[in-house]
Design a protein around this motif. Structure first.
Motif, mmCIF file in Angstrom:
data_model
loop_
_atom_site.group_PDB
_atom_site.id
_atom_site.type_symbol
_atom_site.label_atom_id
_atom_site.label_comp_id
_atom_site.label_asym_id
_atom_site.label_seq_id
_atom_site.Cartn_x
_atom_site.Cartn_y
_atom_site.Cartn_z
ATOM 1 N N ILE A 26 -11.841 -55.317 74.785
ATOM 2 C CA ILE A 26 -12.161 -56.599 74.140
ATOM 3 C C ILE A 26 -12.257 -57.718 75.182
ATOM 4 O O ILE A 26 -13.144 -58.567 75.127
ATOM 5 N N GLY A 45 -6.400 -58.789 85.227
ATOM 6 C CA GLY A 45 -5.747 -57.605 84.695
ATOM 7 C C GLY A 45 -4.978 -57.029 85.887
ATOM 8 O O GLY A 45 -4.948 -57.652 86.954
ATOM 9 N N ARG A 46 -4.371 -55.850 85.707
ATOM 10 C CA ARG A 46 -3.639 -55.276 86.846
ATOM 11 C C ARG A 46 -4.533 -54.427 87.738
ATOM 12 O O ARG A 46 -4.250 -54.257 88.922
ATOM 13 N N LEU A 72 0.807 -59.429 84.149
ATOM 14 C CA LEU A 72 1.288 -60.519 83.294
ATOM 15 C C LEU A 72 2.580 -60.163 82.571
ATOM 16 O O LEU A 72 3.143 -60.995 81.866
ATOM 17 N N ASN A 99 -5.656 -62.532 75.878
ATOM 18 C CA ASN A 99 -6.056 -61.249 75.287
ATOM 19 C C ASN A 99 -5.258 -60.060 75.809
ATOM 20 O O ASN A 99 -5.177 -59.032 75.127
ATOM 21 N N GLY A 101 -2.963 -57.148 76.446
ATOM 22 C CA GLY A 101 -2.000 -56.580 75.512
ATOM 23 C C GLY A 101 -1.932 -55.074 75.619
ATOM 24 O O GLY A 101 -2.751 -54.441 76.263
ATOM 25 N N LEU A 122 4.565 -59.921 78.012
ATOM 26 C CA LEU A 122 3.102 -59.832 78.060
ATOM 27 C C LEU A 122 2.439 -60.632 76.940
ATOM 28 O O LEU A 122 1.480 -61.370 77.189
ATOM 29 N N PHE A 196 -8.921 -52.161 63.643
ATOM 30 C CA PHE A 196 -9.095 -50.974 64.502
ATOM 31 C C PHE A 196 -10.386 -51.128 65.289
ATOM 32 O O PHE A 196 -11.476 -51.099 64.738
ATOM 33 N N THR A 199 -11.823 -49.194 71.579
ATOM 34 C CA THR A 199 -11.755 -49.574 72.994
ATOM 35 C C THR A 199 -11.018 -48.448 73.728
ATOM 36 O O THR A 199 -10.470 -47.545 73.086
ATOM 37 N N VAL A 201 -8.188 -48.167 74.785
ATOM 38 C CA VAL A 201 -6.801 -47.964 74.385
ATOM 39 C C VAL A 201 -6.679 -46.950 73.248
ATOM 40 O O VAL A 201 -5.697 -46.222 73.148
HETATM 41 N N1 LIG Z 1 -8.243 -52.079 70.071
HETATM 42 C C1 LIG Z 1 -7.605 -52.337 68.933
HETATM 43 O O1 LIG Z 1 -7.706 -51.591 67.949
HETATM 44 C C2 LIG Z 1 -6.739 -53.572 68.828
HETATM 45 C C3 LIG Z 1 -6.187 -53.865 67.572
HETATM 46 C C4 LIG Z 1 -5.388 -54.986 67.451
HETATM 47 C C5 LIG Z 1 -5.141 -55.796 68.550
HETATM 48 N N2 LIG Z 1 -5.701 -55.483 69.749
HETATM 49 C C6 LIG Z 1 -5.389 -56.375 70.865
HETATM 50 O O2 LIG Z 1 -6.559 -56.705 71.565
HETATM 51 C C7 LIG Z 1 -6.233 -56.942 72.938
HETATM 52 C C8 LIG Z 1 -7.167 -56.138 73.816
HETATM 53 O O3 LIG Z 1 -6.991 -54.777 73.521
HETATM 54 P P1 LIG Z 1 -8.076 -53.653 73.888
HETATM 55 O O4 LIG Z 1 -8.246 -52.824 72.667
HETATM 56 O O5 LIG Z 1 -9.265 -54.271 74.529
HETATM 57 O O6 LIG Z 1 -7.216 -52.774 74.906
HETATM 58 P P2 LIG Z 1 -7.527 -52.262 76.401
HETATM 59 O O7 LIG Z 1 -8.930 -51.765 76.496
HETATM 60 O O8 LIG Z 1 -6.412 -51.339 76.725
HETATM 61 O O9 LIG Z 1 -7.385 -53.588 77.266
HETATM 62 C C9 LIG Z 1 -6.121 -54.195 77.470
HETATM 63 C C10 LIG Z 1 -6.256 -55.212 78.570
HETATM 64 O O10 LIG Z 1 -4.980 -55.845 78.768
HETATM 65 C C11 LIG Z 1 -4.647 -55.761 80.154
HETATM 66 N N3 LIG Z 1 -3.213 -55.634 80.346
HETATM 67 C C12 LIG Z 1 -2.359 -54.780 79.721
HETATM 68 N N4 LIG Z 1 -1.121 -54.916 80.229
HETATM 69 C C13 LIG Z 1 -1.200 -55.871 81.195
HETATM 70 C C14 LIG Z 1 -0.264 -56.442 82.087
HETATM 71 N N5 LIG Z 1 1.035 -56.069 82.097
HETATM 72 N N6 LIG Z 1 -0.679 -57.403 82.949
HETATM 73 C C15 LIG Z 1 -1.985 -57.798 82.958
HETATM 74 N N7 LIG Z 1 -2.920 -57.294 82.143
HETATM 75 C C16 LIG Z 1 -2.526 -56.337 81.264
HETATM 76 C C17 LIG Z 1 -5.369 -54.521 80.667
HETATM 77 O O11 LIG Z 1 -5.617 -54.683 82.060
HETATM 78 P P3 LIG Z 1 -5.107 -53.646 83.195
HETATM 79 O O12 LIG Z 1 -5.130 -52.272 82.605
HETATM 80 O O13 LIG Z 1 -6.096 -53.869 84.308
HETATM 81 O O14 LIG Z 1 -3.746 -54.142 83.536
HETATM 82 C C18 LIG Z 1 -6.674 -54.562 79.886
HETATM 83 O O15 LIG Z 1 -7.610 -55.389 80.533
HETATM 84 C C19 LIG Z 1 -4.768 -56.567 73.109
HETATM 85 O O16 LIG Z 1 -3.970 -57.734 73.097
HETATM 86 C C20 LIG Z 1 -4.480 -55.706 71.895
HETATM 87 O O17 LIG Z 1 -3.128 -55.749 71.482
HETATM 88 C C21 LIG Z 1 -6.489 -54.396 69.920
#
Ligand SMILES: NC(=O)c1ccc[n+]([C@@H]2O[C@H](COP(=O)([O-])OP(=O)(O)OC[C@H]3O[C@@H](n4cnc5c(N)ncnc54)[C@H](OP(=O)(O)O)[C@@H]3O)[C@@H](O)[C@H]2O)c1
Length: 259
Positions: A26, A45-46, A72, A99, A101, A122, A196, A199, A201
């Motif tokens: 996202i 990001g990391r 973070l 964002n 997470g 975080l 949902f 991505t 994750v």
């Molecule tokens: N996908 C879903 O179904 C869903 C549903 C509800 C909410 N969300 C929320 O949407 C947001 C984005 O999720 P996504 O689905 O895009 O997941 P994603 O593809 O896993 O991306 C997560 C991002 O957060 C960064 N991140 C995680 N831990 C970190 C840390 N300790 N320090 C710095 N950066 C960190 C990761 O960067 P690095 O790996 O480079 O550290 C990555 O860029 C999150 O907050 C998640 O909770 C997602």
């Protein structure tokens, strides 16, 4: 690349957007989208390689970005990121997207304290520190937009996810607190709560959710662009009278009762 770990410094006259967690999913789609909307983007990001990939995606589309990696989950690293942004970017930021997470899930009684602290660092403390660092300059200028990426878990519970959900709920409350604090000085703060979303994750568990996703009013799982488009809208002038709101992007999940 400079000694500070950023790829270059500020382009003169740019409007800057910081998108945390923009190395994937996202956040990456949001960073690319905001660059298409004319922002210079701070990618963070990391993972340095994926940060560079995001920057290159933005540049390939004609946009401008720099990458600054940071964990973070570590408040000292968040403060370090603030310093590095101030060194790299000339002037205030226009947009903050909180964002980043993820994290572990476990029943309450077996959640290690470290997992609980990591979730709050975080999802709550990092946005709190970053907003404290950058929102005052937005308010002084009388404009700016902040979007907190929450989760459906701010309104609905699931067993075994208490630390994650509680930390996302804290971020959700910050949307309202910051609306009270900074809204009267021209800074709009809103939340986007994804359902949902396919991505990286949860790509690996996609096969387990086929029936569930097909039963959503939208008839499908969301993709990262579905959420990015909501963020782009909320920071745009088209959302100029939207303050302290939550835009749910869940394909209708929370609007209907499963029958
Ligand atoms: N996908 C879903 O179904 C869903 C549903 C509800 C909410 N969300 C929320 O949407 C947001 C984005 O999720 P996504 O689905 O895009 O997941 P994603 O593809 O896993 O991306 C997560 C991002 O957060 C960064 N991140 C995680 N831990 C970190 C840390 N300790 N320090 C710095 N950066 C960190 C990761 O960067 P690095 O790996 O480079 O550290 C990555 O860029 C999150 O907050 C998640 O909770 C997602």
């Amino acid at each position: 690349m400079s000694e500070n770990g950023h790829s270059e410094t500020s382009a003169p006259g740019s409007s800057w957007a910081l998108v945390t967690g923009s190395t994937s999913g996202i956040g990456r789609a949001t960073a690319v989208g905001l660059a298409q909307d004319g922002y210079s983007v701070i990618v963070t990001g990391r993972d340095r390689d994926r940060a560079v990939e995001t920057r290159r995606d933005i540049e390939a589309a004609g946009g401008h970005a720099i990458e600054l990696v940071a964990d973070l989950g570590d408040p000292a690293a968040v403060r370090g990121l603030v310093t590095r942004i101030r060194e790299a970017v000339d002037g205030p930021l226009d947009v903050l997207v909180h964002n980043a997470g993820g994290g572990g899930f476990a029943p309450t009684e077996s959640t290690p304290e470290e997992m609980f602290d990591a979730a709050f660092n975080l999802h709550a403390k990092a946005p709190f520190l970053l907003t404290g660092a950058f929102a005052p300059a937005m308010a002084e200028r009388g404009r700016g937009a902040i979007v907190n990426v929450g989760s459906l878990s701010t309104s609905m519970a699931a067993a075994g996810t208490c630390a994650f959900q509680a930390s996302k709920a804290a971020l959700s409350m910050m949307t309202k607190s910051w609306t009270a604090e900074y809204g009267p000085r021209g800074v709009r703060v809103n939340s986007v709560d994804p359902g949902f979303i396919l991505t990286p994750v949860n790509e690996g568990v996609r096969h387990m959710y086929g029936t569930y996703l097909a039963s959503l009013p939208a008839g499908r799982g969301g993709d990262a662009e579905d959420v990015a488009n909501a963020v782009r809208f909320l920071v745009s002038p088209k959302a100029s009278y939207i303050n302290g709101a939550t835009l749910t992007v869940d394909g209708g999940k929370t609007a209907v009762v499963a029958m």
